[in-house]
Design an enzyme around this catalytic site. Sequence first.
Site, PDB file in Angstrom:
ATOM      1  N   LEU A 149       0.843  -1.241   0.231  1.00  0.00           N
ATOM      2  CA  LEU A 149      -0.036  -0.033   0.118  1.00  0.00           C
ATOM      3  C   LEU A 149       0.759   1.061   0.090  1.00  0.00           C
ATOM      4  O   LEU A 149       0.505   2.236  -0.706  1.00  0.00           O
ATOM      5  CB  LEU A 149      -1.103   0.001   1.313  1.00  0.00           C
ATOM      6  CG  LEU A 149      -2.073  -0.997   1.106  1.00  0.00           C
ATOM      7  CD1 LEU A 149      -3.223  -0.710   2.146  1.00  0.00           C
ATOM      8  CD2 LEU A 149      -2.715  -0.740  -0.399  1.00  0.00           C
ATOM      9  N   GLU A 150       1.988   1.126   0.592  1.00  0.00           N
ATOM     10  CA  GLU A 150       2.953   2.585   0.758  1.00  0.00           C
ATOM     11  C   GLU A 150       3.525   2.798  -0.487  1.00  0.00           C
ATOM     12  O   GLU A 150       3.655   4.031  -0.949  1.00  0.00           O
ATOM     13  CB  GLU A 150       3.884   2.277   1.991  1.00  0.00           C
ATOM     14  CG  GLU A 150       3.144   2.272   3.073  1.00  0.00           C
ATOM     15  CD  GLU A 150       2.489   3.609   3.747  1.00  0.00           C
ATOM     16  OE1 GLU A 150       2.872   4.543   2.925  1.00  0.00           O
ATOM     17  OE2 GLU A 150       1.593   3.442   4.416  1.00  0.00           O
ATOM     18  N   SER A 151       4.138   1.859  -1.330  1.00  0.00           N
ATOM     19  CA  SER A 151       4.949   2.048  -2.362  1.00  0.00           C
ATOM     20  C   SER A 151       4.603   0.963  -3.658  1.00  0.00           C
ATOM     21  O   SER A 151       5.673   1.093  -4.450  1.00  0.00           O
ATOM     22  CB  SER A 151       6.408   2.201  -2.037  1.00  0.00           C
ATOM     23  OG  SER A 151       7.083   0.720  -1.991  1.00  0.00           O
TER      24      SER A 151
END
Length: 344
Positions: A149-151
Amino acid sequence: VRNMRLIVSAALCLCLSGMALAAPEQSISPKQRPALAAEEDSIVLSQATSNISFQRWIDGFRGRARAAGIRDSVFNAAFQGVRYNTDIIQRDRNQSEFTKQIWDYLDSAASDTRVKNGRAALQEHRGVLQEIEARYGVEAEVVTAVWGLESAYGAFRGNEPVIEALATLAFDGRRGRFFESQLIAALKIIQSGDVPPRRMTGSWAGAMGHTQFIPTSYLDYAVDFRGDGKRDIWSDDPTDALASTAAYLKRFGWTKGQPWGVEVVLPRGFDYSQTGERVKKSPSQWAAMGVRDTRGARVANHGRASILLPAGAQGAAFMIFDNFHVIERYNTADAYVIGVGHLS
């Protein structure tokens, strides 16, 4: 990630070099409206004024950085070539409210592509993820879901110069105190030798690496998993970033084996004043009130729990446990927490 660039016309370049141009009888492009020309002149003047003020701010900030223990040599190297970045301000001003329905968000968070890529990432890095799980007690799937989800598993780490981005936001002043604290932390990271200034890149707001740590969180929780003397969350090798994420979750109380939540069915006539994160009961107490999982069974005892209705009374209901709140430390949005849990 796009960088704003000023385009200097060929005519201006030629004039500056001393070469005269003969004006054509008819313009080869539509004439610019006087109002638009004046507006562009105003923008250029405003940018020039901002840059002058920005340099003055940097001069003043130097003293505050020195007082925080930053050496002048580190400061000079970090601020070499730093300019007031209008693109950063534009992004900060144009943040939109989260308007997607939660189920639309979850469709994206756990899309077929993200699940497929997540399984591939889990398989590729299974060895190190198992080591991380053994050391910190955070499941490999959970760490991988945060990464996703972050990268997007390292595909979109951000390439903005972090010092320039944070300095621009600190100078701008809307959340100046917060961003100045992040800027001081970023300088401390550089001073520690973990990363040189030119490699310190990230999002427009200063989040860095595979799992998007802000500088203060990096200072407090990032780890050197292999013991090579650097906590490197920026390289293509995600080891330190993934270990740092697990260390962060452990620090805030992650319990291995405890679900973040369980989807439940509420009985007819349920008292909705009992929903929300502030009301906590044991699963047996919820069961006594008629709450069951989607198969009609009582929820196992995973500790104190709340009932969450992220889409309102007509939407799905979840019994959430302490691990839900641990993921919240990464991002407070309910949709994000459920997205990490669902993807994992």
